[in-house]
Scaffold this active site. Structure first.
Site, PDB file in Angstrom:
ATOM      1  N   ASP A  95       2.540   9.120  27.204  1.00 27.58           N
ATOM      2  CA  ASP A  95       3.845   8.659  26.716  1.00 27.58           C
ATOM      3  C   ASP A  95       3.833   7.138  26.797  1.00 27.58           C
ATOM      4  O   ASP A  95       3.765   6.573  27.892  1.00 27.58           O
ATOM      5  CB  ASP A  95       4.960   9.256  27.603  1.00 27.58           C
ATOM      6  CG  ASP A  95       6.348   9.047  27.022  1.00 27.58           C
ATOM      7  OD1 ASP A  95       6.526   8.096  26.226  1.00 27.58           O
ATOM      8  OD2 ASP A  95       7.255   9.826  27.361  1.00 27.58           O
ATOM      9  N   ARG A 148       6.184   5.072  25.647  1.00 29.17           N
ATOM     10  CA  ARG A 148       7.503   4.484  25.404  1.00 29.17           C
ATOM     11  C   ARG A 148       7.919   3.489  26.482  1.00 29.17           C
ATOM     12  O   ARG A 148       7.588   3.642  27.650  1.00 29.17           O
ATOM     13  CB  ARG A 148       8.571   5.583  25.288  1.00 29.17           C
ATOM     14  CG  ARG A 148       8.515   6.289  23.954  1.00 29.17           C
ATOM     15  CD  ARG A 148       9.474   7.433  23.899  1.00 29.17           C
ATOM     16  NE  ARG A 148       9.040   8.553  24.727  1.00 29.17           N
ATOM     17  CZ  ARG A 148       9.661   9.726  24.761  1.00 29.17           C
ATOM     18  NH1 ARG A 148      10.739   9.926  24.031  1.00 29.17           N
ATOM     19  NH2 ARG A 148       9.200  10.695  25.520  1.00 29.17           N
TER      20      ARG A 148
HETATM   21  N1  LIG Z   1       2.289  11.673  20.534  1.00 27.75           N
HETATM   22  C1  LIG Z   1       3.037  12.673  20.091  1.00 27.75           C
HETATM   23  N2  LIG Z   1       4.348  12.430  19.926  1.00 27.75           N
HETATM   24  C2  LIG Z   1       5.118  13.444  19.490  1.00 27.75           C
HETATM   25  C3  LIG Z   1       4.600  14.715  19.209  1.00 27.75           C
HETATM   26  N3  LIG Z   1       5.602  15.500  18.773  1.00 27.75           N
HETATM   27  C4  LIG Z   1       6.710  14.719  18.811  1.00 27.75           C
HETATM   28  N4  LIG Z   1       6.428  13.495  19.237  1.00 27.75           N
HETATM   29  C5  LIG Z   1       7.324  12.347  19.449  1.00 27.75           C
HETATM   30  O1  LIG Z   1       8.036  12.560  20.635  1.00 27.75           O
HETATM   31  C6  LIG Z   1       9.215  11.776  20.610  1.00 27.75           C
HETATM   32  C7  LIG Z   1      10.335  12.623  21.170  1.00 27.75           C
HETATM   33  O2  LIG Z   1      10.036  12.799  22.516  1.00 27.75           O
HETATM   34  P1  LIG Z   1      10.095  14.170  23.263  1.00 27.75           P
HETATM   35  O3  LIG Z   1       9.070  14.129  24.340  1.00 27.75           O
HETATM   36  O4  LIG Z   1      10.058  15.308  22.279  1.00 27.75           O
HETATM   37  O5  LIG Z   1      11.522  14.231  23.888  1.00 27.75           O
HETATM   38  P2  LIG Z   1      12.210  13.140  24.761  1.00 27.75           P
HETATM   39  O6  LIG Z   1      12.948  12.219  23.837  1.00 27.75           O
HETATM   40  O7  LIG Z   1      11.266  12.501  25.702  1.00 27.75           O
HETATM   41  O8  LIG Z   1      13.167  14.016  25.652  1.00 27.75           O
HETATM   42  P3  LIG Z   1      14.631  14.511  25.337  1.00 27.75           P
HETATM   43  O9  LIG Z   1      15.528  13.348  25.682  1.00 27.75           O
HETATM   44  O10 LIG Z   1      14.842  15.658  26.239  1.00 27.75           O
HETATM   45  O11 LIG Z   1      14.664  14.871  23.890  1.00 27.75           O
HETATM   46  C8  LIG Z   1       9.401  11.323  19.175  1.00 27.75           C
HETATM   47  O12 LIG Z   1       9.076   9.942  19.094  1.00 27.75           O
HETATM   48  C9  LIG Z   1       8.366  12.148  18.414  1.00 27.75           C
HETATM   49  O13 LIG Z   1       7.841  11.469  17.300  1.00 27.75           O
HETATM   50  C10 LIG Z   1       3.210  14.939  19.383  1.00 27.75           C
HETATM   51  O14 LIG Z   1       2.690  16.018  19.186  1.00 27.75           O
HETATM   52  N5  LIG Z   1       2.469  13.891  19.824  1.00 27.75           N
END
Ligand SMILES: Nc1nc2c(ncn2[C@@H]2O[C@H](COP(=O)(O)OP(=O)(O)OP(=O)(O)O)[C@@H](O)[C@H]2O)c(=O)[nH]1
Ligand SMILES: [Zn+2]
Length: 185
Positions: free
Chosen positions: A111, A113
């Site tokens: 992650d 971010r």
């Molecule tokens: N690297 C990667 N990113 C993904 C994948 N599927 C979705 N994403 C990204 O994950 C991000 C969303 O994060 P999530 O981990 O699904 O959820 P979160 O925002 O951390 O958690 P919530 O607040 O509960 O929704 C978005 O930027 C998506 O583009 C994947 O298979 N691989």
């Protein structure tokens, strides 16, 4: 859903983000808040591989219904790795890797971010404490580490389907998300 005010932001790297707000959010009271990470495939192209599109809609609806709140639309595509590497990760997932493993095989963090921009945006909007819509403990921790008080966590479950069940299970088992998926598996 209702009437929102749209605010535009440009961060120090030139990346542009958006905030949708409803009502008076700068009165010092905790604000219903969603930090949404960009997902072109889920938000815009209706992909069933994740839950992002339905989560976006559910969060927007919750804020409209409450009549007060903020949704930050953060340009953190693919958990910060960007669209092209997310598509590469999808190809590895089609070959059997889970979301975490696929990122690692590409030499990328699980992650990537960074929530500093989100905390800055909230500060500019006059929001110092939030009731956060999320299932992700890391998101809550990151915000409080950045000085934004998280007074409550509200679950956000939407858009679960047979195509994203493994994705959600990986979030629960490997990333610690509160999804109940581990127990259901
Ligand atoms: N690297 C990667 N990113 C993904 C994948 N599927 C979705 N994403 C990204 O994950 C991000 C969303 O994060 P999530 O981990 O699904 O959820 P979160 O925002 O951390 O958690 P919530 O607040 O509960 O929704 C978005 O930027 C998506 O583009 C994947 O298979 N691989
Ligand atoms: Zn998505």
């Amino acid at each position: 859903m209702g009437e929102f005010l749209l605010h535009g932001f440009r961060d120090a790297t030139g990346r542009e983000h958006a905030a949708l707000t409803v009502g008076a959010i700068d009165d010092g009271q905790p604000v219903l808040t969603r930090l949404h990470s960009e997902c072109l495939t889920g938000d815009t192209l209706y992909s069933l591989k994740c839950d992002c599109g339905p989560q976006l809609q559910a969060a927007q609806q919750a804020i409209a219904t409450e009549g007060r709140g903020v949704l930050l639309y953060l340009r953190q595509e693919g958990r910060g790795i960007g669209l092209v590497d997310k598509i590469r990760a999808y190809a590895l997932q089609d070959a059997g890797a889970d979301t975490v493993e696929a990122n690692r095989r590409l030499g990328l963090p699980d992650d990537a971010r960074d929530y500093r921009v989100a905390a800055e945006m909230l500060k500019i909007l006059g929001v110092c404490s939030v009731r956060l819509l999320t299932n992700n403990p890391a998101k809550m921790q990151a915000l409080s580490d950045l000085g934004v008080a998280v007074t409550e966590r509200l679950p956000l479950r939407a858009g679960e389907n047979p195509h994203n069940s493994n994705y959600l299970l990986t979030k629960a088992l490997r990333m610690g998300h509160w999804l109940g998926a581990a127990e259901e598996a």
